[in-house]
Scaffold this motif. Structure first.
Motif, PDB file in Angstrom:
ATOM      1  N   ASP A 257       0.853  -1.187   0.000  1.00  0.00           N
ATOM      2  CA  ASP A 257       0.000   0.000   0.000  1.00  0.00           C
ATOM      3  C   ASP A 257       0.891   1.240   0.000  1.00  0.00           C
ATOM      4  O   ASP A 257       1.712   1.428   0.914  1.00  0.00           O
ATOM      5  CB  ASP A 257      -0.906  -0.004   1.238  1.00  0.00           C
ATOM      6  CG  ASP A 257      -1.949   1.106   1.194  1.00  0.00           C
ATOM      7  OD1 ASP A 257      -1.969   1.864   0.212  1.00  0.00           O
ATOM      8  OD2 ASP A 257      -2.740   1.212   2.162  1.00  0.00           O
ATOM      9  N   PRO A 258       0.756   2.132  -0.987  1.00  0.00           N
ATOM     10  CA  PRO A 258       1.595   3.331  -1.033  1.00  0.00           C
ATOM     11  C   PRO A 258       1.077   4.470  -0.159  1.00  0.00           C
ATOM     12  O   PRO A 258       1.720   5.524  -0.082  1.00  0.00           O
ATOM     13  CB  PRO A 258       1.551   3.725  -2.511  1.00  0.00           C
ATOM     14  CG  PRO A 258       0.201   3.273  -2.963  1.00  0.00           C
ATOM     15  CD  PRO A 258      -0.092   2.019  -2.198  1.00  0.00           C
ATOM     16  N   THR A 259      -0.059   4.275   0.505  1.00  0.00           N
ATOM     17  CA  THR A 259      -0.668   5.375   1.264  1.00  0.00           C
ATOM     18  C   THR A 259       0.241   5.923   2.358  1.00  0.00           C
ATOM     19  O   THR A 259       0.335   7.154   2.521  1.00  0.00           O
ATOM     20  CB  THR A 259      -2.004   4.904   1.865  1.00  0.00           C
ATOM     21  OG1 THR A 259      -2.844   4.412   0.821  1.00  0.00           O
ATOM     22  CG2 THR A 259      -2.700   6.042   2.593  1.00  0.00           C
ATOM     23  N   PRO A 260       0.932   5.102   3.168  1.00  0.00           N
ATOM     24  CA  PRO A 260       1.803   5.676   4.210  1.00  0.00           C
ATOM     25  C   PRO A 260       2.883   6.588   3.646  1.00  0.00           C
ATOM     26  O   PRO A 260       3.190   7.630   4.235  1.00  0.00           O
ATOM     27  CB  PRO A 260       2.397   4.440   4.892  1.00  0.00           C
ATOM     28  CG  PRO A 260       1.416   3.351   4.633  1.00  0.00           C
ATOM     29  CD  PRO A 260       0.870   3.628   3.276  1.00  0.00           C
ATOM     30  N   PHE A 261       3.458   6.240   2.498  1.00  0.00           N
ATOM     31  CA  PHE A 261       4.500   7.080   1.909  1.00  0.00           C
ATOM     32  C   PHE A 261       3.904   8.386   1.387  1.00  0.00           C
ATOM     33  O   PHE A 261       4.525   9.450   1.495  1.00  0.00           O
ATOM     34  CB  PHE A 261       5.200   6.322   0.777  1.00  0.00           C
ATOM     35  CG  PHE A 261       5.773   4.996   1.203  1.00  0.00           C
ATOM     36  CD1 PHE A 261       6.965   4.931   1.908  1.00  0.00           C
ATOM     37  CD2 PHE A 261       5.118   3.811   0.907  1.00  0.00           C
ATOM     38  CE1 PHE A 261       7.496   3.710   2.298  1.00  0.00           C
ATOM     39  CE2 PHE A 261       5.636   2.595   1.288  1.00  0.00           C
ATOM     40  CZ  PHE A 261       6.827   2.534   1.997  1.00  0.00           C
ATOM     41  N   ARG A 262       2.722   8.312   0.832  1.00  0.00           N
ATOM     42  CA  ARG A 262       2.087   9.526   0.330  1.00  0.00           C
ATOM     43  C   ARG A 262       1.703  10.469   1.468  1.00  0.00           C
ATOM     44  O   ARG A 262       1.824  11.697   1.335  1.00  0.00           O
ATOM     45  CB  ARG A 262       0.837   9.165  -0.476  1.00  0.00           C
ATOM     46  CG  ARG A 262       1.108   8.355  -1.734  1.00  0.00           C
ATOM     47  CD  ARG A 262      -0.199   7.907  -2.360  1.00  0.00           C
ATOM     48  NE  ARG A 262      -0.002   7.087  -3.558  1.00  0.00           N
ATOM     49  CZ  ARG A 262      -0.994   6.478  -4.204  1.00  0.00           C
ATOM     50  NH1 ARG A 262      -2.244   6.585  -3.763  1.00  0.00           N
ATOM     51  NH2 ARG A 262      -0.738   5.758  -5.283  1.00  0.00           N
ATOM     52  N   SER A 263       1.238   9.913   2.579  1.00  0.00           N
ATOM     53  CA  SER A 263       0.811  10.766   3.688  1.00  0.00           C
ATOM     54  C   SER A 263       1.983  11.503   4.318  1.00  0.00           C
ATOM     55  O   SER A 263       1.835  12.634   4.791  1.00  0.00           O
ATOM     56  CB  SER A 263       0.105   9.916   4.752  1.00  0.00           C
ATOM     57  OG  SER A 263       0.979   8.911   5.256  1.00  0.00           O
ATOM     58  N   VAL A 264       3.159  10.894   4.316  1.00  0.00           N
ATOM     59  CA  VAL A 264       4.330  11.563   4.887  1.00  0.00           C
ATOM     60  C   VAL A 264       4.751  12.746   4.019  1.00  0.00           C
ATOM     61  O   VAL A 264       5.104  13.820   4.515  1.00  0.00           O
ATOM     62  CB  VAL A 264       5.485  10.555   5.051  1.00  0.00           C
ATOM     63  CG1 VAL A 264       6.763  11.267   5.462  1.00  0.00           C
ATOM     64  CG2 VAL A 264       5.118   9.500   6.078  1.00  0.00           C
ATOM     65  N   SER A 265       4.688  12.561   2.716  1.00  0.00           N
ATOM     66  CA  SER A 265       5.115  13.632   1.813  1.00  0.00           C
ATOM     67  C   SER A 265       4.023  14.659   1.566  1.00  0.00           C
ATOM     68  O   SER A 265       4.278  15.699   0.954  1.00  0.00           O
ATOM     69  CB  SER A 265       5.557  13.032   0.472  1.00  0.00           C
ATOM     70  OG  SER A 265       4.459  12.382  -0.160  1.00  0.00           O
ATOM     71  N   GLY A 266       2.805  14.364   2.001  1.00  0.00           N
ATOM     72  CA  GLY A 266       1.714  15.311   1.806  1.00  0.00           C
ATOM     73  C   GLY A 266       0.992  15.150   0.500  1.00  0.00           C
ATOM     74  O   GLY A 266       0.161  16.004   0.145  1.00  0.00           O
ATOM     75  N   ASN A 267       1.272  14.097  -0.257  1.00  0.00           N
ATOM     76  CA  ASN A 267       0.581  13.893  -1.540  1.00  0.00           C
ATOM     77  C   ASN A 267      -0.776  13.231  -1.307  1.00  0.00           C
ATOM     78  O   ASN A 267      -0.926  12.396  -0.450  1.00  0.00           O
ATOM     79  CB  ASN A 267       1.437  13.011  -2.465  1.00  0.00           C
ATOM     80  CG  ASN A 267       2.693  13.748  -2.901  1.00  0.00           C
ATOM     81  OD1 ASN A 267       2.776  14.964  -2.746  1.00  0.00           O
ATOM     82  ND2 ASN A 267       3.660  13.012  -3.443  1.00  0.00           N
TER      83      ASN A 267
END
Length: 267
Positions: A257-267
């Motif tokens: 799931d790419p969601t954790p990485f996106r949430s850190v960067s703000g995307n």
């Protein structure tokens, strides 16, 4: 005429409103039933002890006489009784002494057997035994005891020893963190930030010829979803799925799931 009539009515009204004056000749308290002559006579008779009891309080029952209890004569103790008691105590003590003697014999026999097996006589625990010998352990250092080392080394010797130890020190200088050389594999963080579609939304066409059990077995080969995603990208993903890790075509292998990485960067 009318004036006289009104004046008479006013006087009559005032007379009706005036409170009644008690008769002083009647005395104080004579109109109370408790202060009547009969009541006072009754109280005086009760105080002098001549008052008659209430007829209902008198009972016609007779009180029976108290029973008499005859005292029983004291029994005399025969002379042979103490002898019998002593004999009983002696008989009761005999088994206890015999049991203690048996335990002592068994204990001694066990000690003798142990001494024969090991060749060393067991030590009897007794306060009269000498104190055990205390052995010093040469492996324990006494460097922290000044009394122990003052006769072996002087202050000058200690200073020279510290200098020798200092000369053996190795100082490691800090350096920059080395950079990785070569290809370390796909960067799943960069890939997660480059995608926008949610998990499960199809982005690529897949030819699903494997069963659900086979697809699950393919994912079970990897210890974590991150490693499965890296292998998926190394083999041509996300456009191609040579390993069968992305059957729904969303570009994400197995349960990655790419969601954790996106949430850190703000995307």
């Amino acid at each position: 005429m009318t004036r006289f009539f009104l004046t008479g009515c006013a006087l009559a009204a005032l007379a009706a409103c005036q409170p009644a004056i008690p008769d002083s000749a009647a005395g104080v308290g004579f109109d109370n039933i408790h202060n009547s002559p009969e009541a006072r006579a009754q109280r005086e008779a009760e105080l002098t002890g001549n008052a008659l009891p209430n007829p209902q309080a008198v009972s016609d029952e007779t009180i029976p006489a108290a029973p008499t209890v005859a005292a029983a004569p004291l029994a005399t103790t025969p002379t042979a009784a103490p002898v019998a008691t002593t004999a009983t105590a002696t008989v009761a003590t005999a088994p206890a002494q015999s049991e203690a003697a048996d335990i002592a014999r068994e204990t001694q026999a066990a000690l003798n057997a142990a001494s024969l097996n090991s060749g060393v006589k067991p030590v009897d625990a007794s306060p009269s035994n000498p104190a055990p010998t205390v052995f010093s352990n040469p492996g324990i250092s006494d460097e922290n005891s000044f009394d122990a080392v003052e006769d072996r080394r002087s202050i000058e010797d200690d200073a020279a020893r510290r200098e020798r130890n200092k000369a053996q020190y190795t100082v490691v200088e800090t350096t920059a963190v080395p950079t990785r050389s070569g290809n370390a594999g796909p960067n799943i963080v960069a890939y997660a930030l480059s995608t926008k579609n949610p998990v499960g939304v199809k982005q690529y066409n897949r030819l699903n010829l494997k069963s659900a059990a086979q697809l699950q077995a393919a994912c079970d080969k990897y210890p974590s979803p991150d490693l499965a995603q890296m292998a998926f990208l190394e083999k041509g993903g996300p456009k191609k799925d040579r390993l069968g890790l992305d059957p729904d075509g969303d570009g994400f292998a197995c349960d990655w799931d790419p969601t954790p990485f996106r949430s850190v960067s703000g995307n």
